[in-house]
Design a protein around this motif. Structure first.
Motif, mmCIF file in Angstrom:
data_model
loop_
_atom_site.group_PDB
_atom_site.id
_atom_site.type_symbol
_atom_site.label_atom_id
_atom_site.label_comp_id
_atom_site.label_asym_id
_atom_site.label_seq_id
_atom_site.Cartn_x
_atom_site.Cartn_y
_atom_site.Cartn_z
ATOM 1 N N LEU A 117 88.842 50.907 73.632
ATOM 2 C CA LEU A 117 88.617 51.566 72.349
ATOM 3 C C LEU A 117 87.579 52.671 72.424
ATOM 4 N N PRO A 118 87.828 53.749 71.694
ATOM 5 C CA PRO A 118 86.756 54.735 71.514
ATOM 6 C C PRO A 118 85.730 54.145 70.548
ATOM 7 N N SER A 119 84.694 54.861 70.244
ATOM 8 C CA SER A 119 83.670 54.364 69.318
ATOM 9 C C SER A 119 84.276 54.137 67.928
ATOM 10 N N VAL A 120 83.665 53.220 67.184
ATOM 11 C CA VAL A 120 84.111 52.977 65.814
ATOM 12 C C VAL A 120 83.902 54.236 64.969
ATOM 13 N N LYS A 121 82.946 55.070 65.338
ATOM 14 C CA LYS A 121 82.727 56.355 64.656
ATOM 15 C C LYS A 121 83.975 57.229 64.784
ATOM 16 N N ARG A 122 84.508 57.318 65.978
ATOM 17 C CA ARG A 122 85.725 58.117 66.206
ATOM 18 C C ARG A 122 86.922 57.498 65.498
ATOM 19 N N ILE A 123 87.025 56.182 65.528
ATOM 20 C CA ILE A 123 88.136 55.499 64.855
ATOM 21 C C ILE A 123 88.084 55.768 63.358
ATOM 22 N N PHE A 162 77.068 56.269 54.577
ATOM 23 C CA PHE A 162 77.842 55.620 55.638
ATOM 24 C C PHE A 162 77.222 56.031 56.964
ATOM 25 N N SER A 163 76.776 55.055 57.735
ATOM 26 C CA SER A 163 76.044 55.347 58.961
ATOM 27 C C SER A 163 76.697 54.725 60.176
ATOM 28 N N TYR A 164 76.590 55.436 61.286
ATOM 29 C CA TYR A 164 77.053 54.936 62.578
ATOM 30 C C TYR A 164 75.845 54.432 63.344
ATOM 31 N N LEU A 165 75.932 53.177 63.782
ATOM 32 C CA LEU A 165 74.852 52.546 64.533
ATOM 33 C C LEU A 165 75.279 52.502 65.995
ATOM 34 N N LYS A 166 74.872 53.518 66.732
ATOM 35 C CA LYS A 166 75.352 53.733 68.095
ATOM 36 C C LYS A 166 75.030 52.578 69.043
ATOM 37 N N VAL A 177 74.968 49.465 68.687
ATOM 38 C CA VAL A 177 75.867 48.311 68.564
ATOM 39 C C VAL A 177 77.308 48.722 68.276
ATOM 40 N N ASP A 178 77.574 50.029 68.240
ATOM 41 C CA ASP A 178 78.893 50.592 67.957
ATOM 42 C C ASP A 178 79.503 49.968 66.702
ATOM 43 N N ARG A 179 78.779 50.110 65.608
ATOM 44 C CA ARG A 179 79.223 49.599 64.316
ATOM 45 C C ARG A 179 78.905 50.623 63.238
ATOM 46 N N VAL A 180 79.561 50.493 62.090
ATOM 47 C CA VAL A 180 79.297 51.350 60.939
ATOM 48 C C VAL A 180 78.860 50.485 59.766
ATOM 49 N N HIS A 181 78.140 51.127 58.839
ATOM 50 C CA HIS A 181 77.621 50.383 57.689
ATOM 51 C C HIS A 181 77.417 51.322 56.514
ATOM 52 N N CYS A 182 77.767 50.859 55.329
ATOM 53 C CA CYS A 182 77.488 51.589 54.094
ATOM 54 C C CYS A 182 76.206 50.998 53.507
ATOM 55 N N PHE A 183 75.139 51.779 53.558
ATOM 56 C CA PHE A 183 73.845 51.282 53.111
ATOM 57 C C PHE A 183 73.663 51.348 51.596
ATOM 58 N N SER A 184 74.469 52.102 50.895
ATOM 59 C CA SER A 184 74.302 52.277 49.462
ATOM 60 C C SER A 184 74.926 51.123 48.671
ATOM 61 N N GLN A 185 76.221 50.951 48.803
ATOM 62 C CA GLN A 185 76.934 49.966 47.993
ATOM 63 C C GLN A 185 77.420 48.762 48.791
ATOM 64 N N LEU A 186 77.083 48.712 50.076
ATOM 65 C CA LEU A 186 77.517 47.605 50.944
ATOM 66 C C LEU A 186 79.032 47.415 50.863
ATOM 67 N N CYS A 187 79.758 48.516 50.943
ATOM 68 C CA CYS A 187 81.213 48.507 50.775
ATOM 69 C C CYS A 187 81.942 47.636 51.792
ATOM 70 N N PHE A 188 81.314 47.389 52.932
ATOM 71 C CA PHE A 188 81.955 46.578 53.968
ATOM 72 C C PHE A 188 81.196 45.280 54.188
ATOM 73 N N GLY A 189 80.411 44.886 53.222
ATOM 74 C CA GLY A 189 79.617 43.672 53.335
ATOM 75 C C GLY A 189 78.177 43.998 53.682
ATOM 76 N N ASP A 190 77.394 42.941 53.862
ATOM 77 C CA ASP A 190 75.970 43.156 54.093
ATOM 78 C C ASP A 190 75.615 43.355 55.559
ATOM 79 N N LYS A 191 76.619 43.317 56.451
ATOM 80 C CA LYS A 191 76.378 43.547 57.874
ATOM 81 C C LYS A 191 77.252 44.693 58.363
ATOM 82 N N PRO A 192 76.776 45.428 59.360
ATOM 83 C CA PRO A 192 77.604 46.490 59.939
ATOM 84 C C PRO A 192 78.900 45.919 60.513
#
Length: 121
Positions: free
Chosen positions: A12-18, A49-53, A55-70
């Motif tokens: 897989l490429p990075s989750v950022k690219r995906i 929406f932030s990319y955490l290089k 750990v190769d994960r993404v996270h929405c810090f404002s509304q926690l759109c994907f839950g409370d963890k990246p």
């Protein structure tokens, strides 16, 4: 089709690219507008929406759109497309090439990172 999740994760490429390729996320450095802008006041005009290089994960810090963890690539696809883990793994494999060996199960996925001081067994 059975998937070898270990091999797929390696390819897989990075989750950022995906996120960019599958959901049209436009990054400025490691920040972007959340792909779920409808969950935000004013459409997430201040990118949360932030990319955490590391750990190769993404996270929405404002509304926690994907839950409370990246989230990783599989979780991102699951939540964006409203599908099961198996379906998300298959979609990612179809796009990025997966080998066929074993069924995708969360228990078969090795961790891609560890916390300092914690050893994998």
């Amino acid at each position: 089709m059975d998937l070898d999740i270990v091999e797929l994760r390696r390819r897989l490429p990075s989750v950022k690219r995906i996120a960019s390729e599958l959901y049209g996320v436009e990054w400025r450095g490691d920040r972007a507008r959340c792909p779920r802008a409808e969950n935000h006041n004013h459409g997430d005009r201040d990118p949360s929406f932030s990319y955490l290089k590391k750990v190769d994960r993404v996270h929405c810090f404002s509304q926690l759109c994907f839950g409370d963890k990246p989230v990783d690539a599989f979780d991102l696809v699951q939540q964006m497309d409203g599908c099961s883990f198996q379906e998300a793994a298959q979609r990612v494999a179809d796009r990025y090439g997966g080998a066929t060996h074993q069924k995708p199960k969360r228990g078969n996925i090795p961790t891609t990172h560890t916390k300092p001081g914690i050893r994998e067994t």
